[in-house]
Structures are given as structure tokens and as C-alpha cells.
Design a protein around this motif. Structure first.
Motif, PDB file in Angstrom:
ATOM      1  N   ARG A   1      37.110  43.967  29.535  1.00  0.00           N
ATOM      2  CA  ARG A   1      38.019  43.819  28.397  1.00  0.00           C
ATOM      3  C   ARG A   1      39.453  43.621  28.892  1.00  0.00           C
ATOM      4  NH1 ARG A   1      38.275  48.496  23.955  1.00  0.00           N
ATOM      5  NH2 ARG A   1      36.227  47.576  23.483  1.00  0.00           N
ATOM      6  N   GLN A   2      39.864  44.414  29.868  1.00  0.00           N
ATOM      7  CA  GLN A   2      41.215  44.258  30.401  1.00  0.00           C
ATOM      8  C   GLN A   2      41.412  42.870  30.994  1.00  0.00           C
ATOM      9  OE1 GLN A   2      41.377  47.470  33.200  1.00  0.00           O
ATOM     10  NE2 GLN A   2      41.694  49.051  31.626  1.00  0.00           N
TER      11      GLN A   2
ATOM     12  N   GLN B   1      45.861  47.905  26.921  1.00  0.00           N
ATOM     13  CA  GLN B   1      44.900  47.487  27.937  1.00  0.00           C
ATOM     14  C   GLN B   1      45.606  46.883  29.153  1.00  0.00           C
ATOM     15  OE1 GLN B   1      41.556  47.983  27.992  1.00  0.00           O
ATOM     16  NE2 GLN B   1      41.805  49.176  26.111  1.00  0.00           N
ATOM     17  N   ILE B   2      46.681  46.141  28.930  1.00  0.00           N
ATOM     18  CA  ILE B   2      47.433  45.560  30.048  1.00  0.00           C
ATOM     19  C   ILE B   2      48.101  46.659  30.859  1.00  0.00           C
ATOM     20  CG2 ILE B   2      49.324  44.029  30.699  1.00  0.00           C
ATOM     21  CD1 ILE B   2      46.806  42.595  29.714  1.00  0.00           C
ATOM     22  N   ARG B   3      48.643  47.670  30.179  1.00  0.00           N
ATOM     23  CA  ARG B   3      49.276  48.786  30.905  1.00  0.00           C
ATOM     24  C   ARG B   3      48.244  49.547  31.735  1.00  0.00           C
ATOM     25  NH1 ARG B   3      52.237  49.458  26.039  1.00  0.00           N
ATOM     26  NH2 ARG B   3      50.868  51.175  25.394  1.00  0.00           N
ATOM     27  N   GLU B   4      47.045  49.739  31.185  1.00  0.00           N
ATOM     28  CA  GLU B   4      45.996  50.423  31.939  1.00  0.00           C
ATOM     29  C   GLU B   4      45.562  49.588  33.145  1.00  0.00           C
ATOM     30  OE1 GLU B   4      42.882  51.387  29.234  1.00  0.00           O
ATOM     31  OE2 GLU B   4      43.999  53.030  28.278  1.00  0.00           O
ATOM     32  N   LEU B   5      45.513  48.272  32.979  1.00  0.00           N
ATOM     33  CA  LEU B   5      45.190  47.399  34.113  1.00  0.00           C
ATOM     34  C   LEU B   5      46.261  47.522  35.187  1.00  0.00           C
ATOM     35  CD1 LEU B   5      43.551  45.083  35.445  1.00  0.00           C
ATOM     36  CD2 LEU B   5      44.942  43.474  34.104  1.00  0.00           C
ATOM     37  N   GLU B   6      47.521  47.527  34.791  1.00  0.00           N
ATOM     38  CA  GLU B   6      48.615  47.642  35.761  1.00  0.00           C
ATOM     39  C   GLU B   6      48.571  48.984  36.478  1.00  0.00           C
ATOM     40  OE1 GLU B   6      52.095  44.771  33.884  1.00  0.00           O
ATOM     41  OE2 GLU B   6      51.819  46.778  33.023  1.00  0.00           O
ATOM     42  N   ALA B   7      48.213  50.036  35.746  1.00  0.00           N
ATOM     43  CA  ALA B   7      48.116  51.360  36.375  1.00  0.00           C
ATOM     44  C   ALA B   7      47.020  51.379  37.440  1.00  0.00           C
ATOM     45  CB  ALA B   7      47.844  52.421  35.310  1.00  0.00           C
ATOM     46  N   THR B   8      45.913  50.717  37.142  1.00  0.00           N
ATOM     47  CA  THR B   8      44.818  50.671  38.107  1.00  0.00           C
ATOM     48  C   THR B   8      45.188  49.839  39.324  1.00  0.00           C
ATOM     49  OG1 THR B   8      43.195  50.895  36.327  1.00  0.00           O
ATOM     50  CG2 THR B   8      42.398  50.025  38.430  1.00  0.00           C
ATOM     51  N   LEU B   9      45.878  48.715  39.104  1.00  0.00           N
ATOM     52  CA  LEU B   9      46.243  47.823  40.206  1.00  0.00           C
ATOM     53  C   LEU B   9      47.434  48.342  41.005  1.00  0.00           C
ATOM     54  CD1 LEU B   9      45.837  44.300  38.529  1.00  0.00           C
ATOM     55  CD2 LEU B   9      44.195  45.555  39.949  1.00  0.00           C
TER      56      LEU B   9
ATOM     57  N   ARG C   1      39.777  40.099  30.254  1.00  0.00           N
ATOM     58  CA  ARG C   1      39.802  39.076  29.200  1.00  0.00           C
ATOM     59  C   ARG C   1      41.145  39.069  28.476  1.00  0.00           C
ATOM     60  NH1 ARG C   1      33.921  40.769  28.267  1.00  0.00           N
ATOM     61  NH2 ARG C   1      32.735  39.014  29.157  1.00  0.00           N
ATOM     62  N   TYR C   2      41.693  40.246  28.243  1.00  0.00           N
ATOM     63  CA  TYR C   2      43.005  40.314  27.594  1.00  0.00           C
ATOM     64  C   TYR C   2      44.087  39.760  28.519  1.00  0.00           C
ATOM     65  CZ  TYR C   2      41.075  43.378  23.922  1.00  0.00           C
ATOM     66  OH  TYR C   2      40.371  43.901  22.877  1.00  0.00           O
ATOM     67  N   PHE C   3      43.967  40.053  29.803  1.00  0.00           N
ATOM     68  CA  PHE C   3      44.947  39.536  30.772  1.00  0.00           C
ATOM     69  C   PHE C   3      44.871  38.012  30.840  1.00  0.00           C
ATOM     70  CE2 PHE C   3      45.958  39.015  35.524  1.00  0.00           C
ATOM     71  CZ  PHE C   3      47.320  38.870  35.284  1.00  0.00           C
ATOM     72  N   ARG C   4      43.670  37.461  30.868  1.00  0.00           N
ATOM     73  CA  ARG C   4      43.526  35.999  30.863  1.00  0.00           C
ATOM     74  C   ARG C   4      44.161  35.405  29.619  1.00  0.00           C
ATOM     75  NH1 ARG C   4      37.554  33.565  30.646  1.00  0.00           N
ATOM     76  NH2 ARG C   4      37.673  34.655  28.629  1.00  0.00           N
ATOM     77  N   ALA C   5      43.924  35.997  28.467  1.00  0.00           N
ATOM     78  CA  ALA C   5      44.503  35.497  27.222  1.00  0.00           C
ATOM     79  C   ALA C   5      46.028  35.572  27.261  1.00  0.00           C
ATOM     80  CB  ALA C   5      43.969  36.293  26.043  1.00  0.00           C
ATOM     81  N   LEU C   6      46.560  36.644  27.837  1.00  0.00           N
ATOM     82  CA  LEU C   6      48.012  36.803  27.929  1.00  0.00           C
ATOM     83  C   LEU C   6      48.634  35.699  28.771  1.00  0.00           C
ATOM     84  CD1 LEU C   6      50.560  38.479  27.362  1.00  0.00           C
ATOM     85  CD2 LEU C   6      49.978  39.888  29.365  1.00  0.00           C
ATOM     86  N   VAL C   7      48.020  35.417  29.904  1.00  0.00           N
ATOM     87  CA  VAL C   7      48.552  34.356  30.767  1.00  0.00           C
ATOM     88  C   VAL C   7      48.423  32.994  30.094  1.00  0.00           C
ATOM     89  CG1 VAL C   7      48.279  33.180  32.984  1.00  0.00           C
ATOM     90  CG2 VAL C   7      48.044  35.668  32.858  1.00  0.00           C
ATOM     91  N   GLU C   8      47.287  32.742  29.453  1.00  0.00           N
ATOM     92  CA  GLU C   8      47.056  31.434  28.841  1.00  0.00           C
ATOM     93  C   GLU C   8      48.009  31.173  27.682  1.00  0.00           C
ATOM     94  OE1 GLU C   8      43.421  28.939  26.682  1.00  0.00           O
ATOM     95  OE2 GLU C   8      42.981  30.635  27.996  1.00  0.00           O
TER      96      GLU C   8
END
Length: 318
Positions: free
Chosen positions: A6-7, A37-45, A9-16
Motif C-alpha cells: 500500500r505504501q 502512509q508516506i510518512r510511515e514509508l519514510e520512517a522505515t527507509l 502504491r501510494y508513493f508511486r501515485a504521488l510521484v506520478e
């Protein structure tokens, strides 16, 4: 915390889409839900993937690398999710782009060959300029494309199909003036002759850049860009507007449609473009790519060989 699909897919949509609001709308969630979801992705990365700006977003260095990996993961996920359906008895549908300067001439032969060799493979064809097709490939809107090589992009494996040489096209009087220079001309010789302007396609067409590269010595004030198709160029020069370069794949079709059009070969080495197949990395090694490449090669070479047989090495005059 693990990265979720989900993160990604949301990140791909954000960039696109370039903004949180448009991205959220495209995936049918609220903007706060997507932002979370983007913030959680950034926290993981371990760092930000985008910089928030007043007019949208800008990828960070980490974000660029994460985006490339995201596209690969989602491609593989899509392939896994649809694997069963693709191997049922129904057709295998793929989206394929093809240069607008090649499609009208090669598509009939390509589709006929595919029908004979792989009747289950169905193509949704998109015509366009090379740079647009590459952008669609990178965004995942196309599966493969037939374009001019080289591209040199690691994300897009490429395979050369055939060479498409350029012919000088115009009315017989102009080509006779070129011929009088000293036998078969070299592109650099054309700038020294009083033979009128060079006409090319408009901005964004890779063929226009290739023509200008081949005729790099042409006086810049004698170059006129703007046509959107080879058919338009052929009709213009057939009516005496100047000269242009036409690829062999289009030569017979356009000379038939414009009776006053005449064609002349260059001396060796003849200017040309390299036509190739590029595709998303997820399809590397798949059988349909091999079938598409073989069919496109056969269709292109058939056009080229017929042009070389009919036109030969001579100036065609009435």
C-alpha cells in the motif's frame, strides 16, 4: 516496521501525479490517509523521500532510488497477481508503443505476422514521438515500445531490430541539382548547393533530430521545422517546397501517394536510424517479447528490402 505494498502504491501515485491531493484522488483515499502512509514509508527507509513544496513535491536522492525500486517491486507484484489469468485460454494483452514515423507503414505487416505466429497475443497500440513513448514506459503505461536506439536506460532493456536508411526526397529538378554535385551526394555536400530549404518534423520527434544530425552542415536559416507527419513532409517537398529525408520504411508508401515525389540515395556511409524494441524490465526473458521482436524485425526488413529493390541506387525520374 516493514514496507507495505500500500505504501509503495501510494508513493508511486504521488510521484506520478506530483501532489498529495491529486495522488490521493487517484488511489481513492483522503489526503491525510495518503500522507500518513508516506510518512510511515519514510520512517522505515530512514529519511524523506519527497520535499514538500508550495506547488507540489520534489523527489530527494533517497526518493529517486526508492522510486526506481518501487516500480520494479510493483511490476513483479502485478505479474504475480495476474499470472494465473495470463496462462488461461484467453488472449494475452499487452500495451505497445510505436513511433508515429514508423507505425503507418509497419503495423499492417507486424500485426499480420503476430496473428500467424502468436494468435493469443493481442496488442493495444499507441503511436507517438519517441520521448513520449519512453515516458509512458517508465510510468508503467506501456509494456514495450518500438523506437529509435540507443536509449541507454538501465530500466529499459533494448534489442536492435533493423537499420532504416534515409533517402533524400524532393522534386526531380531539385534532386538533379544535387546529383550534379558529384555523383551520389553525401549529406554534408547539400549545404553547398543552391537547392532550397531542408524541411523536417517538428520539435519532439526524434526523426527530426536525426535528420538534422545527418545534415549538420545545412545552413540553419534554410531549415524549416514544424510538420507533424512524414505524409505532410512528402506532400510539401513533392510540391516543390524544398527537400527532406525520408526513411526507407516510408519511402514506397509516400512516393506512391505523392506522384511528383522523387528519391535519391546518399553515398556510403548512408545516414540511417536504428529501430529497436525496448520493454519494461519485468518482461525480460518472456516469450512474447521474443515473438514481438521477431515479428517487428520481419515486418521492418520486408519494407526496407522492397524499398531497396524498387528504388535501387538511381534517381527516379519520369
Amino acid at each position: 516496521m516493514p514496507v507495505t505494498l500500500r505504501q509503495l502504491r501510494y508513493f508511486r501515485a504521488l510521484v506520478e501525479h506530483g501532489s498529495f491531493s491529486r495522488a490521493a484522488e487517484s488511489v481513492h483515499v483522503s489526503q491525510p490517509a495518503l500522507s500518513l502512509q508516506i510518512r510511515e514509508l519514510e520512517a522505515t527507509l530512514g529519511g524523506p523521500v519527497v520535499e514538500r513544496e508550495s506547488r507540489g513535491i520534489q523527489l530527494t536522492r533517497l526518493g529517486r532510488e526508492a522510486h526506481e525500486q518501487t516500480l520494479r517491486i510493483l511490476d513483479e507484484t502485478l505479474l504475480l497477481e495476474t499470472m494465473g489469468k495470463r496462462f488461461e485460454e484467453g488472449p494475452l494483452r499487452f500495451s505497445v508503443g510505436i513511433l508515429s514515423t514508423l507505425a503507418p507503414y509497419m503495423l499492417p505487416g507486424l500485426l499480420a505476422r503476430l496473428e500467424r505466429s502468436a494468435p493469443r497475443v493481442e496488442l493495444n497500440v499507441t503511436e507517438g514521438a519517441g520521448q513520449d513513448l519512453v515516458a509512458h514506459l517508465l510510468a508503467g503505461r506501456l509494456d514495450a515500445a518500438i523506437v529509435s536506439l540507443p536509449l541507454g536506460l538501465l530500466e529499459l532493456p533494448e534489442r536492435e531490430l533493423f537499420e532504416d536508411r534515409f533517402l533524400l526526397a524532393g522534386r526531380a529538378r531539385r534532386l538533379s541539382a544535387v546529383r550534379s554535385l558529384d555523383g551520389e551526394p553525401h549529406p554534408a555536400d547539400l549545404a553547398r548547393a543552391d537547392i532550397g530549404p531542408l524541411l523536417t518534423l517538428g520539435e519532439g520527434h526524434c526523426l527530426a533530430d536525426q535528420v538534422l544530425g545527418a545534415c549538420s552542415m545545412w545552413r540553419i536559416q534554410d531549415v524549416r521545422r514544424g510538420a507533424e507527419s512524414l505524409t505532410t513532409l512528402a506532400k510539401l517537398v513533392a510540391n516543390g517546397a524544398g527537400l527532406t529525408l525520408i526513411p526507407e520504411t516510408a519511402a514506397l508508401c509516400e512516393s506512391t501517394a505523392a506522384p511528383e515525389l522523387r528519391l535519391l540515395r546518399f553515398s556510403d556511409p548512408e545516414p540511417s536510424r536504428r529501430i529497436g524494441l525496448v520493454h519494461r524490465a519485468v518482461y525480460q526473458g518472456q516469450h512474447w517479447i521474443d515473438i514481438l521482436a521477431e515479428s517487428a524485425t520481419d515486418a521492418g526488413l520486408a519494407l526496407v528490402e522492397e524499398a531497396r529493390e524498387v528504388i535501387g541506387d538511381a534517381l527516379v525520374v519520369s
